[in-house]
Enzyme design. Sequence first.
Site, PDB file in Angstrom:
ATOM      1  N   LYS A 183       0.859  -1.181   0.000  1.00 12.32           N
ATOM      2  CA  LYS A 183       0.000   0.000   0.000  1.00 12.32           C
ATOM      3  C   LYS A 183       0.900   1.239   0.000  1.00 12.32           C
ATOM      4  CE  LYS A 183      -1.515   2.902   2.817  1.00 12.32           C
ATOM      5  NZ  LYS A 183      -1.621   4.119   1.969  1.00 12.32           N
ATOM      6  N   GLU A 186      -1.216   7.318  -0.359  1.00  9.32           N
ATOM      7  CA  GLU A 186      -2.308   7.678  -1.261  1.00  9.32           C
ATOM      8  C   GLU A 186      -2.011   8.910  -2.098  1.00  9.32           C
ATOM      9  OE1 GLU A 186      -3.665   8.959   2.946  1.00  9.32           O
ATOM     10  OE2 GLU A 186      -2.419   7.431   1.996  1.00  9.32           O
ATOM     11  N   GLY A 236       7.134   5.303   7.977  1.00  4.43           N
ATOM     12  CA  GLY A 236       6.340   6.523   8.073  1.00  4.43           C
ATOM     13  C   GLY A 236       6.513   7.184   9.425  1.00  4.43           C
ATOM     14  N   GLY A 237       5.494   7.887   9.875  1.00  3.87           N
ATOM     15  CA  GLY A 237       5.558   8.643  11.111  1.00  3.87           C
ATOM     16  C   GLY A 237       5.360   7.806  12.350  1.00  3.87           C
ATOM     17  N   GLY A 241       2.962   4.585  12.952  1.00  2.96           N
ATOM     18  CA  GLY A 241       3.688   3.354  13.226  1.00  2.96           C
ATOM     19  C   GLY A 241       3.235   2.692  14.505  1.00  2.96           C
ATOM     20  N   GLU A 258       9.993   1.593  10.500  1.00  6.61           N
ATOM     21  CA  GLU A 258      10.995   2.652  10.350  1.00  6.61           C
ATOM     22  C   GLU A 258      10.240   3.959  10.489  1.00  6.61           C
ATOM     23  OE1 GLU A 258      12.632   5.639   9.369  1.00  6.61           O
ATOM     24  OE2 GLU A 258      12.898   5.015   7.286  1.00  6.61           O
ATOM     25  N   CYS A 297      13.750  11.111   6.009  1.00  9.46           N
ATOM     26  CA  CYS A 297      13.793  10.624   7.388  1.00  9.46           C
ATOM     27  C   CYS A 297      15.177  10.787   8.000  1.00  9.46           C
ATOM     28  CB  CYS A 297      13.342   9.172   7.462  1.00  9.46           C
ATOM     29  SG  CYS A 297      14.343   8.023   6.499  1.00  9.46           S
ATOM     30  N   GLU A 400      10.195  15.835  14.783  1.00  8.21           N
ATOM     31  CA  GLU A 400      10.571  15.690  13.379  1.00  8.21           C
ATOM     32  C   GLU A 400       9.727  16.645  12.526  1.00  8.21           C
ATOM     33  OE1 GLU A 400      11.592  12.097  10.312  1.00  8.21           O
ATOM     34  OE2 GLU A 400       9.745  11.916  11.470  1.00  8.21           O
TER      35      GLU A 400
END
Length: 506
Positions: A183, A186, A236-237, A241, A258, A297, A400
């Site tokens: 996935k 989007e 992702g974030g 996560g 990650e 990242c 972040e």
Amino acid sequence: MADTTELQVRTSIHVGGEWRAAVSGATREILDPADALPFAVVAEGDEKDADLAVAAARRAFDEGPWPHTPVTERAALLRRVAGLLVRDREELGLLESRDAGKTLEEGRVDIDCVADAFRYFADLVAGEAPGRVVDAGSTDVHSVVVHEPVGVCAMITPWNYPLLQASWKIAPALAAGNTFVVKPSEITPLTTAALIGLLAEAGLPAGVANIVTGPGHTVGARLAEHPDVDLVSFTGGLVSGTKVAEAAAPTVKKVALELGGKNPNVVFADSCATEEGFDTAVDQALNAAFIHSGQVCSAGARLIVEESVRDRFVTELARRAERIRLGRGTADGVECGPLVSGQQRDKIEAYVASALKEGAVLRSGGKRPEPSAERPEAGYFYEPTVLDHCHREMRVVREEVFGPVLTVETFRTEDEAVALANDTEYGLAGAVWTADAGRARRVAGRLRHGTVWINDFHPYLPQAEWGGFGKSGVGRELGPAGLAEYRETKHIYQNLAPKPVRWFAG
């Protein structure tokens, strides 16, 4: 809503070897962040599409040939995919540029790295021994440890490096003999969908590779919790996560996360003792912070510079940051593209405003640029920003930001530099700049970050593991450990001369 007849309609849901529309019939427009105009339409899947894709992957794993295909044949297929990526480099690089907003050159380099990843995992799996013999201390026993594929893998990938991050999961998963459902984000799904087409062209059996485009809260959430998924890999974030890990916990599936970083770039004064050294350190600090508009990242978003060179270093850094050419990524001479979305730009603006309120000093940027022919007013552009006199209590230093914002902190001693660099909840990457080889080894050894660069920033090697400490996540990508993530270990113990044990009377 744009007239979709004028847009490029892209196939984006691939299940069981067939491209199809979403079960609901829903679609999504993909915007070019340089002008905020739609240029493509993709299918918008949901939980039902995810269920169909998992079912196809499950059948392909349980009943299909791929898990039992000899490793030499699997490796050959991965090499064919690498060749197709090279063939389509220009088209895919352009698609990545328009989809994610990065420069065309960055898009091309991404495709090169994707091809390298497929070649690396092909070579790695093809060169492995079939198993590790374990000495059982008896000639009557044959004991061997072998590796087998995990099963059905769910892969949820981010919007900043769509195809590169997907390849870090797909290549080792296929090399190990798994099937998968991916996935993509989007908002940047196009090149991942194109890769699925290349896998089919290379001869991958139907059902091994499946893709469902759609939102994380529907498609991603369903994949993470699905009982027929054996492993979920997410990039992702931190917030998302955490939700993935929670959804995966009831079925006790393998999880790889990650989750980003807040990465220190530590500059000692001795690295700037010569003009060449000074220029190199400044140039790399710019690259660390502003490549892909800081939407990386591993971005070196925290400059931690020795006090004795701070004023000169930051002055030159800010001067050069102001000269970075912003614009549409496909335009000649552009060095930095837009942010990926209006929402992301709003987030960056909020961080900068809070930093200034908390006492940071603006040295460059801090605003939207003036519109131009290569920088449409509607595009999501934000100037490379340098914030001086920052400290650990500021949100912009702790959290972040994921944008073109560089914060500056200072130190006087080596111990203070290490303490500042490690004072973060994350632990993904960091760098140390020094002309002293002994200091370089000491500081690198003390930094609690998964990757530490010495006198460099951002390079990665497919052969080396990529992971982090703290809230940067769990699991590893790339290298032998990246392949191990997609395997289970089996110990086969064969007694060649079985005899009665007679533990019990009777």
